[in-house]
Design an enzyme around this catalytic site. Sequence first.
Site, short mmCIF file in Angstrom:
data_model
loop_
_atom_site.label_atom_id
_atom_site.label_comp_id
_atom_site.label_asym_id
_atom_site.label_seq_id
_atom_site.Cartn_x
_atom_site.Cartn_y
_atom_site.Cartn_z
N PRO A 74 17.01 59.01 15.20
CG PRO A 74 16.71 58.38 17.42
CD PRO A 74 17.60 59.19 16.53
CB CYS A 75 13.11 58.34 11.38
SG CYS A 75 12.65 56.60 11.42
CD GLN A 76 11.53 55.90 16.37
OE1 GLN A 76 12.32 56.82 16.16
NE2 GLN A 76 11.88 54.75 16.90
#
Length: 298
Positions: A74-76
């Site tokens: 996940p890149c958030q």
Amino acid sequence: MKAVDLFSGCGGLSLGFQKAGIEILAAIDNWNIALDVYRENFEHPAIQQDLADEITSIRIIQKYAPEMIIGGSPCQDFSSAGKRNLNGDRANLTYNFANIVCAIKPQWFVIENVQRITKSHILSQISEQFIKCGYGLSSVVLDASLCQVPQARSRFFLIGELGGNQNALVDLFKTNLANKSMTIRDYLGDKLNLQYYYRHPRSYARRGIFSIDEPSPTIRGVNRPMPPNYQLHSGDPQDIDLSTIRPLTTIERSYIQTFPDSFKFFGTKTNLEQMIGNAVPVNLAFFVASTILKYKRS
């Protein structure tokens, strides 16, 4: 070559790697709604599992004995969209990915993330960990529009080969890039039946209206309608009738992510926008997988 896809979402990375000739043995994610869509489109197992629980995850993955582990953690927490928190839970999942790879030691691994991860301490820490584990690393930031995707989306890839040389694939990636960016019209022709469309800007200092004769801006996890009082920005085309302009539909956005017509999407609009926006564009995944296979054959 056989792979397991971690943080698979609805399957953009899996589909691209599969199209390139890599057999996906299983996919793992903790978002059941995305896994339901994944299962509808692939025949191999799609397992709900929290990858932060490394011991259970390692046990599951080891059963498949993959030669390759792929995934877009996940890149958030690294993203330029929204609040960044480099010590957030989602950023920590990148450490979990590294720990799982180093425990299983597949011949290859591929991590995808946003470009901003290159400015984080996490990347240097996991790179050090991988090198200690015996991996030769190649890192590259790819503009998807030069990889057969009609979208100006920059994404970071870290590729590791057990016992390989450092930076072994970098030149091959550069050689394989297209000479010019792909536009929406290049990819879809007149399929969208429009010339201009609205894409909600992060701030009104930016334009919001785009042409199909350029690459789309990055497809994000939200898709807002055009406000009724939208004022033309100086960067917008000036000779247009605003009443004819609309945002792209959810399915149209999946086409820009290079999912094929045959890919089955279902669920609420909010969930679909998020899983489509979070996905690795299928053709970008295909480009990465094809480059690795080309390197292997050389």
